[in-house]
Design a protein around this motif. Structure first.
Motif, mmCIF file in Angstrom:
data_model
loop_
_atom_site.group_PDB
_atom_site.id
_atom_site.type_symbol
_atom_site.label_atom_id
_atom_site.label_comp_id
_atom_site.label_asym_id
_atom_site.label_seq_id
_atom_site.Cartn_x
_atom_site.Cartn_y
_atom_site.Cartn_z
ATOM 1 N N LEU A 47 7.931 3.306 -9.139
ATOM 2 C CA LEU A 47 7.763 3.512 -7.696
ATOM 3 C C LEU A 47 8.158 4.921 -7.270
ATOM 4 O O LEU A 47 8.248 5.205 -6.073
ATOM 5 C CB LEU A 47 8.568 2.466 -6.918
ATOM 6 C CG LEU A 47 8.019 1.039 -7.030
ATOM 7 C CD1 LEU A 47 8.940 0.050 -6.336
ATOM 8 C CD2 LEU A 47 6.621 0.957 -6.430
ATOM 9 N N ARG A 48 8.383 5.808 -8.224
ATOM 10 C CA ARG A 48 8.654 7.211 -7.904
ATOM 11 C C ARG A 48 7.363 7.992 -7.622
ATOM 12 O O ARG A 48 7.397 9.172 -7.328
ATOM 13 C CB ARG A 48 9.416 7.863 -9.057
ATOM 14 C CG ARG A 48 10.820 7.285 -9.235
ATOM 15 C CD ARG A 48 11.529 7.845 -10.463
ATOM 16 N NE ARG A 48 12.901 7.350 -10.532
ATOM 17 C CZ ARG A 48 13.776 7.654 -11.490
ATOM 18 N NH1 ARG A 48 13.399 8.459 -12.482
ATOM 19 N NH2 ARG A 48 14.997 7.169 -11.475
ATOM 20 N N VAL A 49 6.232 7.301 -7.734
ATOM 21 C CA VAL A 49 4.955 7.934 -7.411
ATOM 22 C C VAL A 49 4.803 8.046 -5.896
ATOM 23 O O VAL A 49 5.507 7.375 -5.125
ATOM 24 C CB VAL A 49 3.774 7.131 -7.996
ATOM 25 C CG1 VAL A 49 3.833 7.092 -9.503
ATOM 26 C CG2 VAL A 49 3.739 5.706 -7.425
ATOM 27 N N ASN A 50 3.896 8.906 -5.452
ATOM 28 C CA ASN A 50 3.573 9.028 -4.033
ATOM 29 C C ASN A 50 2.656 7.867 -3.654
ATOM 30 O O ASN A 50 1.476 7.835 -4.018
ATOM 31 C CB ASN A 50 2.877 10.376 -3.779
ATOM 32 C CG ASN A 50 2.602 10.624 -2.314
ATOM 33 O OD1 ASN A 50 1.907 9.853 -1.659
ATOM 34 N ND2 ASN A 50 3.128 11.715 -1.790
ATOM 35 N N ASP A 51 3.202 6.901 -2.921
ATOM 36 C CA ASP A 51 2.481 5.655 -2.628
ATOM 37 C C ASP A 51 1.107 5.894 -2.019
ATOM 38 O O ASP A 51 0.094 5.353 -2.484
ATOM 39 C CB ASP A 51 3.301 4.787 -1.666
ATOM 40 C CG ASP A 51 4.545 4.229 -2.311
ATOM 41 O OD1 ASP A 51 4.816 4.582 -3.479
ATOM 42 O OD2 ASP A 51 5.253 3.457 -1.648
ATOM 43 N N ALA A 52 1.069 6.681 -0.963
ATOM 44 C CA ALA A 52 -0.183 6.890 -0.228
ATOM 45 C C ALA A 52 -1.239 7.545 -1.110
ATOM 46 O O ALA A 52 -2.418 7.172 -1.082
ATOM 47 C CB ALA A 52 0.066 7.733 1.017
ATOM 48 N N PHE A 53 -0.822 8.521 -1.919
ATOM 49 C CA PHE A 53 -1.776 9.226 -2.769
ATOM 50 C C PHE A 53 -2.285 8.328 -3.888
ATOM 51 O O PHE A 53 -3.475 8.352 -4.227
ATOM 52 C CB PHE A 53 -1.131 10.485 -3.347
ATOM 53 C CG PHE A 53 -2.104 11.408 -4.014
ATOM 54 C CD1 PHE A 53 -3.131 11.991 -3.304
ATOM 55 C CD2 PHE A 53 -1.985 11.688 -5.376
ATOM 56 C CE1 PHE A 53 -4.041 12.848 -3.927
ATOM 57 C CE2 PHE A 53 -2.879 12.550 -6.001
ATOM 58 C CZ PHE A 53 -3.912 13.124 -5.277
ATOM 59 N N VAL A 54 -1.400 7.536 -4.474
ATOM 60 C CA VAL A 54 -1.813 6.602 -5.525
ATOM 61 C C VAL A 54 -2.843 5.615 -4.974
ATOM 62 O O VAL A 54 -3.865 5.334 -5.625
ATOM 63 C CB VAL A 54 -0.598 5.861 -6.117
ATOM 64 C CG1 VAL A 54 -1.052 4.712 -7.017
ATOM 65 C CG2 VAL A 54 0.275 6.826 -6.906
ATOM 66 N N LYS A 55 -2.599 5.095 -3.783
ATOM 67 C CA LYS A 55 -3.556 4.170 -3.165
ATOM 68 C C LYS A 55 -4.903 4.844 -2.935
ATOM 69 O O LYS A 55 -5.969 4.249 -3.150
ATOM 70 C CB LYS A 55 -3.007 3.638 -1.844
ATOM 71 C CG LYS A 55 -1.929 2.579 -1.998
ATOM 72 C CD LYS A 55 -1.539 2.010 -0.639
ATOM 73 C CE LYS A 55 -0.521 0.889 -0.786
ATOM 74 N NZ LYS A 55 -0.163 0.287 0.512
ATOM 75 N N GLU A 56 -4.873 6.086 -2.479
ATOM 76 C CA GLU A 56 -6.112 6.826 -2.218
ATOM 77 C C GLU A 56 -6.925 7.007 -3.504
ATOM 78 O O GLU A 56 -8.140 6.785 -3.523
ATOM 79 C CB GLU A 56 -5.782 8.196 -1.618
ATOM 80 C CG GLU A 56 -7.001 9.056 -1.324
ATOM 81 C CD GLU A 56 -6.647 10.435 -0.796
ATOM 82 O OE1 GLU A 56 -7.556 11.276 -0.677
ATOM 83 O OE2 GLU A 56 -5.446 10.679 -0.514
ATOM 84 N N ILE A 57 -6.255 7.402 -4.580
ATOM 85 C CA ILE A 57 -6.951 7.616 -5.848
ATOM 86 C C ILE A 57 -7.415 6.281 -6.433
ATOM 87 O O ILE A 57 -8.507 6.184 -7.008
ATOM 88 C CB ILE A 57 -6.049 8.359 -6.852
ATOM 89 C CG1 ILE A 57 -5.647 9.724 -6.273
ATOM 90 C CG2 ILE A 57 -6.758 8.541 -8.177
ATOM 91 C CD1 ILE A 57 -6.811 10.604 -5.874
ATOM 92 N N ALA A 58 -6.610 5.243 -6.284
ATOM 93 C CA ALA A 58 -6.990 3.924 -6.795
ATOM 94 C C ALA A 58 -8.261 3.424 -6.119
ATOM 95 O O ALA A 58 -9.109 2.789 -6.752
ATOM 96 C CB ALA A 58 -5.850 2.929 -6.577
#
Length: 371
Positions: free
Chosen positions: A220-231
């Motif tokens: 969960l150290r990833v950038n949540d919003a950016f990970v969701k966008e790329i996913a």
């Protein structure tokens, strides 16, 4: 006279029978109750019980209508996400070979030591690696950042052609996406930014997002919003998660936190098209007093993953159960399927990947392909 009258009547009805029967008689009114019952039989549903997955899927397949030979081929987009059992790229590589998919959707910007990627070779210069183990926040999709220390050279050779290559980079603490080039096999340019990876925008791909030491806590150290966008851009059809190895060797696991974190990780990568598969890792081991022993929390973690799968109505593939049926850890070590530590050998991961692929095909999540 009677015979003549009968003939007249027959001639009259024969002459008007088409209009009478085709347009004057109303169609039978359907029985709505019966219709609803029939509809219920064909409604697609997920498997409610983990133990009945294969049995129920078999019943569904027996009722399923044969697909048309002209039906468009499915585009498979698969991601393996999680811990060190995936970091070698062995299982994902096996899937690529058997499904005849030689492409990545997401290309990591750089690889930490002991990590592997069969479809890319890295010759980057002047980058520092930040990832789940040494960085606490704002990590890119995949959990690895390539931090530029000076004028940096990006030099990544691909063993496939990226259709519309895009770059993920960090500028003023904000993640951004930039178009690079079309139809390329070589990512080569000078950069002054922190890079978070690349997107191929190909039609099919099988990605490996495994990191040594990953857990439901540090992922969960990833950038949540950016990970969701790329996913959302990658839109994986199947997400295969492997967590629980590093959590299983500690003395105490906070069950509530484990479940909440795992659910959040799944939510970051899941799209409306994603089918979720949770792996149960082979028994994690600790090295103490010159011998190996089972992790203290292994059984607790295993139960939690089963509980989570039931709650989220997703699938489970139990590697540990597969191992125990074959005689356990010692038997797999003797058969060269496992190393003497937590990890399996390449032979072992290939064997697990084979069984996992058979499982997914049997569940009809993947169509068997001709090579």
């Amino acid at each position: 006279m009677r015979i003549l009258f009968t003939l007249i009547i027959l001639i009259f009805f024969s002459s008007c029978s088409y209009d009478f029967f085709s347009s004057k008689i109303p169609k039978t009114i359907p029985n709505t109750t019966q219709q609803k019952q029939e509809e219920k039989k064909i409604i697609e549903h997920k498997i409610p019980s983990i133990k009945q997955q294969l049995k129920q899927n078999k019943e569904l397949k027996e009722k399923k209508v044969q697909t048309s030979p002209t039906q468009k081929k499915e585009n498979l987009k698969i991601a393996f996400i999680g811990d060190s059992h995936l970091a070698s790229d062995y299982m994902s590589a096996y899937f690529r070979k058997k499904l005849n998919i030689s492409s990545l959707g997401f290309i990591p910007p750089i690889l930490p030591k002991w990590h592997n990627q069969y479809l890319a070779t890295y010759n980057n210069k002047n980058f520092k690696i930040s990832y789940l183990i040494n960085t606490k926040n704002n990590l890119s999709f995949g959990g690895i950042n390539a931090v530029c220390t000076n004028s940096c050279l990006v030099d990544i050779k691909l063993f496939f052609q990226a259709k519309k290559l895009e770059q993920l980079y960090l500028q003023n603490s904000q993640w951004k996406i930039k178009k690079l080039s079309n139809n390329t096999k070589h990512i080569y340019f000078t950069s002054f930014y922190t890079l978070g990876g690349f997107l191929s925008n190909n039609n099919e791909y099988i990605d490996n997002l495994g990191i040594n030491g990953a857990s439901v806590y540090n992922y969960l150290r990833v950038n949540d919003a950016f990970v969701k966008e790329i996913a959302q851009k990658l839109d994986y059809s199947i997400l295969i998660f492997s967590f629980g190895t590093n959590e299983g060797v500690v003395k105490y696991v906070n069950e509530k936190t484990f479940l909440e974190n795992y659910k959040k990780i799944i939510s970051l990568f899941k799209t409306k098209n994603s089918k979720i598969v949770l792996l149960i890792a082979p028994e994690p081991t600790l090295y103490e007093n010159q011998s190996y022993k089972k992790g203290e929390s292994a059984d607790v973690v295993k139960k939690l993953i089963y509980d989570l799968a039931k709650e989220l109505n997703c699938y489970v593939f139990d590697i540990d159960l597969l191992m125990q049926k074959d005689g356990g850890k010692k038997a797999w070590i003797n058969s060269d399927l496992s190393l003497k530590n937590t990890h399996l050998s390449k032979k072992g991961y290939d064997f697990v990947a084979q069984k996992l692929l058979e499982y997914l095909i049997d569940l009809d999540l993947i169509k068997k392909r001709k090579l």
